[in-house]
Design a protein around this motif. Structure first.
Motif, PDB file in Angstrom:
ATOM      1  N   CYS A 290     -30.213   6.627 -17.496  1.00  0.00           N
ATOM      2  CA  CYS A 290     -30.793   6.555 -18.831  1.00  0.00           C
ATOM      3  C   CYS A 290     -29.699   6.569 -19.895  1.00  0.00           C
ATOM      4  CB  CYS A 290     -31.756   7.715 -19.042  1.00  0.00           C
ATOM      5  SG  CYS A 290     -32.488   7.765 -20.680  1.00  0.00           S
ATOM      6  N   LYS A 291     -28.759   7.492 -19.760  1.00  0.00           N
ATOM      7  CA  LYS A 291     -27.658   7.558 -20.727  1.00  0.00           C
ATOM      8  C   LYS A 291     -26.856   6.267 -20.744  1.00  0.00           C
ATOM      9  CE  LYS A 291     -27.117  12.559 -20.721  1.00  0.00           C
ATOM     10  NZ  LYS A 291     -26.260  13.698 -20.403  1.00  0.00           N
ATOM     11  N   ASP A 292     -26.618   5.703 -19.576  1.00  0.00           N
ATOM     12  CA  ASP A 292     -25.875   4.453 -19.461  1.00  0.00           C
ATOM     13  C   ASP A 292     -26.618   3.312 -20.151  1.00  0.00           C
ATOM     14  OD1 ASP A 292     -23.821   2.684 -18.371  1.00  0.00           O
ATOM     15  OD2 ASP A 292     -25.365   2.031 -16.941  1.00  0.00           O
ATOM     16  N   TYR A 293     -27.902   3.193 -19.880  1.00  0.00           N
ATOM     17  CA  TYR A 293     -28.712   2.115 -20.453  1.00  0.00           C
ATOM     18  C   TYR A 293     -28.818   2.232 -21.969  1.00  0.00           C
ATOM     19  CZ  TYR A 293     -32.724  -0.931 -21.276  1.00  0.00           C
ATOM     20  OH  TYR A 293     -33.570  -1.907 -21.744  1.00  0.00           O
ATOM     21  N   MET A 294     -29.098   3.427 -22.470  1.00  0.00           N
ATOM     22  CA  MET A 294     -29.258   3.595 -23.906  1.00  0.00           C
ATOM     23  C   MET A 294     -27.935   3.416 -24.649  1.00  0.00           C
ATOM     24  SD  MET A 294     -32.442   3.810 -24.273  1.00  0.00           S
ATOM     25  CE  MET A 294     -32.699   4.334 -25.955  1.00  0.00           C
TER      26      MET A 294
END
Length: 172
Positions: free
Chosen positions: A69-73
């Motif tokens: 999630c952190k990577d995508y956002m």
């Protein structure tokens, strides 16, 4: 209509496949990759086309996929603020083990999240039970509605219909 508040419940199981998409040629895309590309591009398009310049994104993620999630956002250009916790029951039959699910908070633009009065993530976890896995706890919606009573809200990949919320769900 431009929205300022988003709640997203992405299909995180497909994200690892989506991350490998640059390795494939466009004329030879496997079906699972195509499904993942459609899902995460749908989220990107909704955020790009339906958001006001200043907005907040609440995104649901299980403990297993928090780094994804952190990577995508981060890839989409969002700033991380904090997370809130929901202890939900495990869905397999016969198991009473609880699973942590995070409601991660991101922002873009001048709607600077530290100014917003979020509860402490560990002191006040969401405790609401739901009937099936597509639903999220009602107190999460109530918290967001109390914090942003007049702001336009959009739920992406959502199943809960509430007053004041628009819902987009892309069927795969």
């Amino acid at each position: 209509m431009k929205h300022e508040i988003f709640m997203i419940c992405p299909p995180w199981k497909q994200y690892r496949i989506y991350k490998r998409s640059p390795m494939f040629l466009f004329d030879n895309i496997p079906p699972k990759l195509l499904k993942a590309l459609v899902a995460f591009r749908f989220i990107e398009n909704c955020l790009n086309q339906l958001s006001s310049p200043d907005h907040v994104v609440f995104i649901w993620v299980t403990e297993k996929y928090t780094e994804e999630c952190k990577d995508y956002m981060k890839h989409l250009g969002y700033e991380y603020h904090k997370y809130l916790i929901w202890h939900r029951p495990k869905w397999k039959r016969g198991s009473s083990k609880k699973v942590l699910e995070y409601l991660m908070v991101y922002y873009k633009g001048k709607m600077y999240a530290p100014v917003l009065p979020f509860p402490d993530s560990l002191e006040t976890p969401f405790t609401g039970r739901v009937k099936d896995r597509e639903r999220k706890p009602a107190d999460a919606y109530a918290m967001i509605e109390a914090m942003f009573p007049i702001r336009p809200k959009l739920q992406i990949y959502g199943f809960t219909h509430r007053t004041g919320w628009n819902v987009f769900h892309h069927n795969n």
